[in-house]
Write a protein that holds these residues in place. Sequence first.
Motif, PDB file in Angstrom:
ATOM      1  N   THR A  34     -46.788 -25.632  25.385  1.00  0.00           N
ATOM      2  CA  THR A  34     -47.495 -26.845  24.954  1.00  0.00           C
ATOM      3  C   THR A  34     -46.474 -27.903  24.556  1.00  0.00           C
ATOM      4  O   THR A  34     -45.284 -27.616  24.405  1.00  0.00           O
ATOM      5  CB  THR A  34     -48.418 -26.575  23.741  1.00  0.00           C
ATOM      6  OG1 THR A  34     -47.614 -26.391  22.572  1.00  0.00           O
ATOM      7  CG2 THR A  34     -49.328 -25.379  23.971  1.00  0.00           C
ATOM      8  N   ALA A  84     -50.052 -20.572  32.226  1.00  0.00           N
ATOM      9  CA  ALA A  84     -49.616 -21.322  31.047  1.00  0.00           C
ATOM     10  C   ALA A  84     -48.134 -21.083  30.797  1.00  0.00           C
ATOM     11  O   ALA A  84     -47.659 -19.950  30.849  1.00  0.00           O
ATOM     12  CB  ALA A  84     -50.426 -20.899  29.833  1.00  0.00           C
ATOM     13  N   GLU A  95     -51.559 -28.745  26.784  1.00  0.00           N
ATOM     14  CA  GLU A  95     -51.159 -27.456  27.335  1.00  0.00           C
ATOM     15  C   GLU A  95     -50.455 -27.728  28.653  1.00  0.00           C
ATOM     16  O   GLU A  95     -50.872 -28.589  29.421  1.00  0.00           O
ATOM     17  CB  GLU A  95     -52.394 -26.580  27.567  1.00  0.00           C
ATOM     18  CG  GLU A  95     -53.121 -26.223  26.304  1.00  0.00           C
ATOM     19  CD  GLU A  95     -54.450 -25.518  26.566  1.00  0.00           C
ATOM     20  OE1 GLU A  95     -54.754 -25.199  27.738  1.00  0.00           O
ATOM     21  OE2 GLU A  95     -55.167 -25.303  25.593  1.00  0.00           O
ATOM     22  N   SER A 144     -49.033 -26.084  32.252  1.00  0.00           N
ATOM     23  CA  SER A 144     -49.139 -24.928  33.139  1.00  0.00           C
ATOM     24  C   SER A 144     -48.545 -25.264  34.502  1.00  0.00           C
ATOM     25  O   SER A 144     -48.354 -26.430  34.839  1.00  0.00           O
ATOM     26  CB  SER A 144     -50.602 -24.480  33.282  1.00  0.00           C
ATOM     27  OG  SER A 144     -51.371 -25.512  33.863  1.00  0.00           O
TER      28      SER A 144
END
Length: 182
Positions: free
Chosen positions: A66, A63, A56, A58
Amino acid sequence: TPLTVNALAAGRHTVTFVTPTGSVKRSVRIEAGKVASLEVAVYSGWIAVFAPVILEISENGRAIGTTEQSRLMLAPGRHTLTFTNRDLGYTASETVEIAPGEERSINLQPTGELNANALPWAEVWIGGQKAGDTPVAGLRVPLGTHEVIFRHPQFGERRMTVTIRADRPAAAAVDFTREPPS
């Protein structure tokens, strides 16, 4: 902009253009008695992140995508990105400078530790490569699930599956003096 700046000293200067969608830095060389100009477009760029496991991505706790996505759009400027895989205990940060319209690649190879032992000794193989003879301690292995093969010239071969995490060492051990579990 447009902006005219008078009375700059000759030499190299860095100019930063700031907009609500990002910032771009450019260098300009000023020569005495001459006019220099800059034209800069401030628009998004991209990152492409490559890793052997899904991470993931961020920025500042928000976020943005991915590693399953081929590329992610980011405003131009400096970004500190955090890469996380909670299941494998992995977190890392990296700072990247995004230029307008350009794509930046980030290659991550997250690893964890494997400790392996056998009674009596054995060769340890992982990912088709010999890692050494037991005991093997602190072997850096890519995160994820791997098959560990123990080979002994008299007792043959034993296999086991281990999950390598970033936050704690994985252990693999066999006892050739006992029958393998069915």
